[in-house]
Scaffold this motif. Sequence first.
Motif, PDB file in Angstrom:
ATOM      1  N   UNK A 166       0.800  -1.182   0.275  1.00 23.49           N
ATOM      2  CA  UNK A 166      -0.191  -0.523   0.075  1.00 23.49           C
ATOM      3  C   UNK A 166       1.088   1.279  -0.007  1.00 23.49           C
ATOM      4  N   UNK A 167       0.538   1.941  -0.823  1.00 20.72           N
ATOM      5  CA  UNK A 167       1.538   2.861  -1.466  1.00 20.72           C
ATOM      6  C   UNK A 167       1.188   4.492  -0.625  1.00 20.72           C
ATOM      7  N   UNK A 168       0.517   4.196   0.634  1.00 20.55           N
ATOM      8  CA  UNK A 168       0.062   5.226   1.831  1.00 20.55           C
ATOM      9  C   UNK A 168      -0.249   5.052   3.093  1.00 20.55           C
ATOM     10  N   UNK A 169       0.864   4.143   3.236  1.00 22.69           N
ATOM     11  CA  UNK A 169       1.520   3.041   4.571  1.00 22.69           C
ATOM     12  C   UNK A 169       3.131   1.999   3.967  1.00 22.69           C
ATOM     13  N   UNK A 170       4.006   3.415   3.587  1.00 23.63           N
ATOM     14  CA  UNK A 170       4.701   2.909   3.759  1.00 23.63           C
ATOM     15  C   UNK A 170       5.423   1.793   4.320  1.00 23.63           C
ATOM     16  N   UNK A 171       5.608   3.221   5.290  1.00 23.25           N
ATOM     17  CA  UNK A 171       6.348   2.668   6.561  1.00 23.25           C
ATOM     18  C   UNK A 171       5.717   1.214   7.143  1.00 23.25           C
ATOM     19  N   UNK A 172       5.166   0.575   6.667  1.00 22.55           N
ATOM     20  CA  UNK A 172       4.232  -0.615   6.972  1.00 22.55           C
ATOM     21  C   UNK A 172       5.530  -1.410   6.282  1.00 22.55           C
ATOM     22  N   UNK A 173       6.503  -0.898   5.326  1.00 26.74           N
ATOM     23  CA  UNK A 173       7.089  -2.095   3.844  1.00 26.74           C
ATOM     24  C   UNK A 173       8.611  -2.105   4.668  1.00 26.74           C
ATOM     25  N   UNK A 174       9.325  -1.039   5.358  1.00 22.69           N
ATOM     26  CA  UNK A 174      10.358  -1.395   6.725  1.00 22.69           C
ATOM     27  C   UNK A 174      11.354  -1.467   5.603  1.00 22.69           C
ATOM     28  N   UNK A 175      11.529  -0.912   4.653  1.00 21.44           N
ATOM     29  CA  UNK A 175      12.755  -0.191   3.838  1.00 21.44           C
ATOM     30  C   UNK A 175      14.088   0.331   4.912  1.00 21.44           C
ATOM     31  N   UNK A 176      14.912  -0.345   3.938  1.00 15.31           N
ATOM     32  CA  UNK A 176      16.494  -0.322   4.974  1.00 15.31           C
ATOM     33  C   UNK A 176      17.312   0.759   4.255  1.00 15.31           C
ATOM     34  N   UNK A 177      16.831   1.716   3.859  1.00 13.21           N
ATOM     35  CA  UNK A 177      16.913   3.054   3.478  1.00 13.21           C
ATOM     36  C   UNK A 177      16.535   4.135   3.124  1.00 13.21           C
ATOM     37  N   UNK A 178      17.233   5.395   2.887  1.00  9.07           N
ATOM     38  CA  UNK A 178      16.260   6.552   2.238  1.00  9.07           C
ATOM     39  C   UNK A 178      16.746   6.669   0.678  1.00  9.07           C
ATOM     40  N   UNK A 179      16.005   7.393   0.653  1.00  9.05           N
ATOM     41  CA  UNK A 179      16.331   6.820  -1.336  1.00  9.05           C
ATOM     42  C   UNK A 179      16.560   8.767  -1.853  1.00  9.05           C
ATOM     43  N   UNK A 180      17.425   8.608  -3.015  1.00  7.22           N
ATOM     44  CA  UNK A 180      17.758   9.752  -3.898  1.00  7.22           C
ATOM     45  C   UNK A 180      16.466  10.850  -4.104  1.00  7.22           C
ATOM     46  N   UNK A 181      15.400   9.323  -4.661  1.00  7.82           N
ATOM     47  CA  UNK A 181      13.865   9.892  -5.570  1.00  7.82           C
ATOM     48  C   UNK A 181      12.927   9.386  -4.851  1.00  7.82           C
ATOM     49  N   UNK A 182      11.388  10.059  -5.153  1.00  7.39           N
ATOM     50  CA  UNK A 182      10.946   9.110  -4.862  1.00  7.39           C
ATOM     51  C   UNK A 182      10.158   9.683  -5.511  1.00  7.39           C
ATOM     52  N   UNK A 183       9.086   8.748  -6.353  1.00  9.64           N
ATOM     53  CA  UNK A 183       8.085   9.163  -8.193  1.00  9.64           C
ATOM     54  C   UNK A 183       6.649   8.907  -7.419  1.00  9.64           C
ATOM     55  N   UNK A 184       5.989  10.189  -7.397  1.00 13.12           N
ATOM     56  CA  UNK A 184       4.509  10.029  -7.195  1.00 13.12           C
ATOM     57  C   UNK A 184       3.813  10.521  -8.668  1.00 13.12           C
ATOM     58  N   UNK A 185       3.866   9.514  -9.942  1.00 12.11           N
ATOM     59  CA  UNK A 185       2.969  10.016 -11.093  1.00 12.11           C
ATOM     60  C   UNK A 185       1.899   9.453 -11.290  1.00 12.11           C
ATOM     61  N   UNK A 186       1.552  10.621 -10.207  1.00 10.66           N
ATOM     62  CA  UNK A 186      -0.140   9.859 -10.347  1.00 10.66           C
ATOM     63  C   UNK A 186      -1.388   8.964  -9.879  1.00 10.66           C
TER      64      UNK A 186
END
Length: 224
Positions: free
Chosen positions: A93-113
């Motif tokens: 779920x893109x509205x709950x990305x905290x639940x996805x437990x990424x192990x990094x930050x990103x240099x680019x985040x894209x939300x194309x509509x």
Amino acid sequence: MTAEFWQKEVYSNYRHVNRYPFDRVVSVVMSSLRQLPAPLSALDLGCGTGNHLKFLAENGFETVGVEQSSIAASISTEFLSEHNLTAKIIQGDITNINSLSFDRQFSLILDRGSLTHNPLDQFIDSLDQISRHLMPGGIFLSYFFSRNHSSVHHATELSPSFFSNYVIGDFRDCPAPALFLSNREAIDIFSRFFSVNSLSEITVEDCINGNGRSSMYECICSAL
């Protein structure tokens, strides 16, 4: 928007199977490459069938895509494989990305509509979560519908700024509800979580078929 909607109404009918990146995404990313923090990494929210994943992977990004639909995720994987490219695709779920437990930050985040198809409260909460996953010096690139879009007129407002049941414009009879913001609303909301570098309105006027005005914003942000 629910996974069931995208699964049943869109991807199971082989709709919105995009193969090429949005031209504005290409322009912003390519003009920003030298400024983005290394190593290049990208998060594509609502990655669909992989058109932007392919573009980002081709240009040196280690790429992660988040997609609710298992059908779209499968199409993405096959599409990337055809071009000898890889990306990590997470069904979630893109509205709950905290639940996805990424192990990094990103240099680019894209939300194309993608986020624009969620109610205002979820949209705002998503921006808060996204801000925590953006590297210092990174860019968040978001596209969402403008209140100047013709299809807003005579549509049903389900909740603040969130509309459905379109009767005019190019969304006529489209089943997908969407968020439509004014420029003042957009600046107020995004500036809570990011430094807003630019906000541009992209408008296409149909002068022949009478479909009115299609209008969306491009918002380029950086970390506070």
